[in-house]
Design an enzyme around this catalytic site. Structure first.
Site, PDB file in Angstrom:
ATOM      1  N   GLU A 158       0.829  -1.208   0.000  1.00 29.48           N
ATOM      2  CA  GLU A 158       0.000   0.000   0.000  1.00 29.48           C
ATOM      3  C   GLU A 158       0.864   1.257   0.000  1.00 29.48           C
ATOM      4  O   GLU A 158       0.577   2.229   0.712  1.00 29.48           O
ATOM      5  CB  GLU A 158      -0.957  -0.019   1.209  1.00 29.48           C
ATOM      6  CG  GLU A 158      -1.923  -1.183   1.160  1.00 29.48           C
ATOM      7  CD  GLU A 158      -2.890  -1.230   2.337  1.00 29.48           C
ATOM      8  OE1 GLU A 158      -4.036  -1.647   2.129  1.00 29.48           O
ATOM      9  OE2 GLU A 158      -2.488  -0.852   3.454  1.00 29.48           O
ATOM     10  N   GLU A 234      -6.099  -8.035  -1.012  1.00 26.95           N
ATOM     11  CA  GLU A 234      -6.789  -8.011   0.275  1.00 26.95           C
ATOM     12  C   GLU A 234      -8.263  -7.717   0.040  1.00 26.95           C
ATOM     13  O   GLU A 234      -8.628  -6.587  -0.293  1.00 26.95           O
ATOM     14  CB  GLU A 234      -6.200  -6.937   1.215  1.00 26.95           C
ATOM     15  CG  GLU A 234      -4.803  -7.238   1.702  1.00 26.95           C
ATOM     16  CD  GLU A 234      -4.314  -6.220   2.726  1.00 26.95           C
ATOM     17  OE1 GLU A 234      -5.153  -5.469   3.276  1.00 26.95           O
ATOM     18  OE2 GLU A 234      -3.089  -6.172   2.975  1.00 26.95           O
TER      19      GLU A 234
END
Length: 580
Positions: A158, A234
Site C-alpha cells: 500500500e 486483500e
C-alpha cells in the site's frame, strides 16, 4: 520452470490457468502449535493458497539480533502449509501495515531522530539491506522455483497510500531479485488514481486492496494497467477494533456474496482475513486520522475462523461460495480444540511498581526527558522522575507531546491522567519543601498506517510547570520483558500501579479466556508470556489464552494494573469470549 506468471489477463502455473483463492493467516498472531490446525481449516474451506505478512520488528527485535524461533519461525509455517497442500504468498516488504505495531517496522529505527522510512534514504536502506541479507536467504529455498510452495512475494505494501518514491520501490525490487527472489513480484494498493500512481512500478504486478465494489475497483486498475489479471490481494471481509469503539461485524452472506462475485468473474482473491488471531504482547498497532486510535489485543476481524480458531457462520457462507465454482469435496476438519471453563481464581500477592523499580528496570539520568527509542527501549512503559522546588502557587503541569497515556504522581499520590487525546495538564501547588513528580507513560502501540507513521513513544518534547520547562530527570525503562525479580508480598491493599499474582491449577488443558471484572487497565502474563492488554472501556472484555501457553499443574498469573486494582482481586477463566 514451474512458476506462477502472467499471460495477458491470465495467471499461469506450470503453463496451466491458475486462479488464486487465498486466505490470510498471520503466523505471528497464532501460537505455533496451532498453525497446522488453522491451515487445515483454510484448506477445508476450499482455498488453494495461504498469504501472510512478515513483520520486520518480530524478526529483528534489536538491531543485528535476529529471531526465527517459536512464533517467529516463518520457515516452519510455510512448510506446514506445503504439507497440507497449500501454495503460499509471502509479503516480506519492510512495511506491512497489518494493524501491527509501527506497521512491522522496528522501533529501534527511531533512535535516529533524522530517520526517514519508506523512501530512498540511505540510513534506512542500509538497515533494510542488513535485514534482507538474513531474511531472504531463509525465504529463497521456499520458492516454487526451488521446489517450495511460495508462488509470489510482495515488494511494498500500500505504498501509494504513503508516498510516490519510485526510486525507493525499484531499490526494494532489485534488493529482492539480487538476493535470489525469482517468483512473481507484486505491489498492492487501494483502487484510486492517487494510490495506483504512487504505489506501482514497471515490471512488478499491480494488485488491489478493497472491501467492496470489485467491478468498479478493477475498472480503475484497468485505467492504469490495461492488460493485467484482476487480483484482489486483500478482500476485507471484516474489520479490526480500536479501544473505546464497538466490535466490528459484517454480515456473512453479504461478505460471501461479494467474494463469490469475484470468483464467478474469474478474479484472483486473497481473503483478508481468513483467521485473524491475537496481538500478543505489545504488538498491536494504532491508526491516526482525526485522533490517535490504538487497536485492541484481539485481531478477531470477524473472520471465517474466530480468534480462537472456531468455525463461524462466515466460514460456511464462504465455503458455499467457493463450492459453486470449484469441486472442494466433503468438509473434513481437524480434531476440535477443547474450550475450558476453569472458573474464578484469586490473586493473593502483590508487587507495587514503585517499590520494584530496581527489580524491573535500568535507570538512567538525563537533562531532558528522552523518548523510549533514544534510550534503546521499544515497547512497554517508561517512568520519568524529577523534583520541583517550592514554594510555588498552583500551576498546570503540562506534558508537551505525550505518547501515549501518562499517569502523574506527586509525592507518590496519584493526580490523574495526561494523554494524547483530551487531557493535557494537571494542576497543583508546590510547598516550600518541594515535591517529587513521577510520570508513568504507556506506549499503547505505534501508528501503523498513514502520514503519522513516525510515532516515537514516551515524552517526545518536554514537561513544563506552567511555562517553565523541567530538567534533571531520572528515567526508569520498563519493557516488562522479565518479571522474574519482582518482590511479591501478601499485603494487597496498595494504591497505584502494581503487579498482582495468583495461580491456576490445570489438570486438563484447553483454550480459555480471561475475564477481568472491575479491573481498569493493564497487561496480563501467563507463565511469563504477555498475552496482551485489557482496558475497561472495551469493546474487548476477555483475553484469549491458547492451551499451549498453559501447563499441567500450577500456572502463574500476573496482572499489571495501572490503577488501583478492584477490592476483590479475582479473574474468571471462562470458555466463552466476550469481544463487544
Amino acid at each position: 520452470m514451474n512458476k506462477l506468471h502472467v499471460e495477458g489477463k491470465d495467471l499461469k502455473l506450470n503453463n496451466e490457468h491458475f486462479q488464486v483463492i487465498s486466505g490470510a493467516i498471520h503466523y505471528f498472531r497464532i501460537v505455533p502449535e496451532y498453525w497446522e490446525d488453522r491451515l487445515l481449516k483454510l484448506k477445508a474451506c476450499g482455498f488453494n493458497c495461504v498469504e501472510t505478512y512478515i513483520p520486520w520488528n518480530l524478526h529483528e527485535p534489536k538491531e543485528g539480533e535476529f529471531n526465527f524461533e517459536g512464533i517467529a519461525d516463518v520457515e516452519s509455517f510455510v512448510r506446514i502449509a506445503e504439507k497440507v497442500g497449500l501454495y503460499v504468498i509471502l509479503r516480506p516488504s519492510p512495511y506491512i501495515c497489518a494493524e501491527w505495531e509501527f506497521g512491522g517496522l522496528p522501533a529501534w529505527l527511531l533512535a535516529d531522530k533524522n530517520m526517514r522510512v519508506r523512501s530512498y534514504h540511505k540510513p534506512y536502506l542500509e538497515k533494510v539491506d542488513q535485514y534482507y541479507n538474513v531474511l531472504l536467504q531463509k525465504l529463497k529455498p521456499l520458492q516454487i522455483t526451488h521446489n517450495g510452495p511460495v508462488i509470489a512475494m510482495q515488494v511494498e505494501n500500500e505504498y501509494g497510500s504513503f508516498g510516490n518514491d519510485k526510486t525507493y520501490l525499484n531499490y526494494i525490487k532489485e534488493n529482492m531479485i539480487n538476493r535470489g527472489i525469482d517468483v512473481l513480484l507484486f505491489t498492492s494498493d487501494g483502487p484510486t488514481d492517487l494510490m495506483l500512481k504512487g504505489g506501482t512500478i514497471p515490471g512488478v504486478l499491480a494488485t488491489l486492496n478493497f472491501g467492496s465494489k470489485p467491478k468498479e475497483s478493477f475498472e480503475k486498475l484497468a485505467e492504469h494497467e490495461a492488460d493485467l489479471p484482476n487480483i484482489c490481494m486483500e478482500y476485507w471481509n471484516g474489520w479490526f477494533d480500536h479501544w473505546g469503539e464497538e466490535h466490528h461485524q459484517r454480515d456473512p452472506k453479504e461478505a460471501a456474496d461479494t467474494f463469490g462475485e469475484m470468483l464467478e468473474n474469474g478474479d484472483n482473491v486473497n481473503f483478508y482475513m481468513f483467521h485473524g488471531g491475537t496481538n500478543f504482547g505489545f504488538f498491536n498497532g494504532a491508526n491516526h486520522s482525526d485522533k490517535y486510535e490504538p487497536t485492541v489485543t484481539s485481531y478477531d476481524y470477524d473472520c471465517p475462523l474466530s480468534e480462537s480458531g472456531d468455525l463461524t457462520p462466515k466460514f460456511y457462507a464462504v465455503r458455499e461460495a467457493i463450492a459453486k465454482y470449484k469441486d472442494i469435496g466433503d468438509l473434513i476438519l481437524p480434531k476440535p480444540i477443547p474450550k475450558k471453563n476453569y472458573g474464578v481464581i484469586k490473586l493473593t500477592q502483590v508487587a507495587p511498581l514503585f517499590k520494584n523499580l530496581e527489580n524491573l528496570s535500568e535507570v538512567v539520568h538525563r537533562t531532558h526527558p528522552e523518548t523510549m527509542e533514544q534510550l534503546g527501549q521499544s515497547y512497554g512503559f517508561i517512568l520519568y522522575k524529577t523534583k520541583i522546588h517550592g514554594p510555588q502557587e498552583e500551576q498546570p503541569l503540562i506534558i508537551q507531546d505525550v505518547r501515549d497515556r501518562a499517569l502523574v504522581f506527586v509525592n507518590g499520590n496519584y493526580m490523574g491522567v495526561i494523554d494524547r487525546w483530551n487531557e493535557n495538564s494537571i494542576s497543583f501547588a508546590v510547598p516550600k519543601e518541594g515535591v517529587t513528580v513521577e510520570i508513568l507513560v504507556e506506549n499503547m502501540g505505534r501508528i501503523n498506517y498513514g502520514p503519522q507513521l513516525i510515532d516515537p513513544k514516551g515524552i517526545t518534547e518536554g514537561v513544563r510547570f506552567e511555562r517553565q520547562f523541567l530538567y534533571d530527570w531520572e528515567i526508569s525503562l520498563l519493557p516488562l520483558d522479565d518479571l522474574s525479580k519482582l518482590d511479591f508480598q501478601r499485603h494487597l491493599n496498595i494504591k497505584g500501579p502494581g503487579f498482582f499474582k495468583g495461580t491456576l491449577e490445570v489438570q486438563d488443558k484447553g483454550d480459555t479466556f480471561i475475564e477481568l471484572p472491575n479491573w481498569v487497565k493493564g497487561v496480563v502474563f501467563i507463565n511469563g508470556f504477555n498475552i496482551g492488554r485489557y482496558w475497561e472501556i472495551g469493546p474487548q472484555r476477555t483475553l484469549y489464552v491458547p492451551a499451549p501457553l498453559l501447563k499441567e499443574g500450577t500456572n502463574e498469573i500476573i496482572i499489571f494494573d495501572l490503577h488501583s486494582a478492584p477490592e476483590e482481586k479475582i479473574v474468571n477463566f471462562t470458555d466463552t469470549p466476550i469481544l463487544g
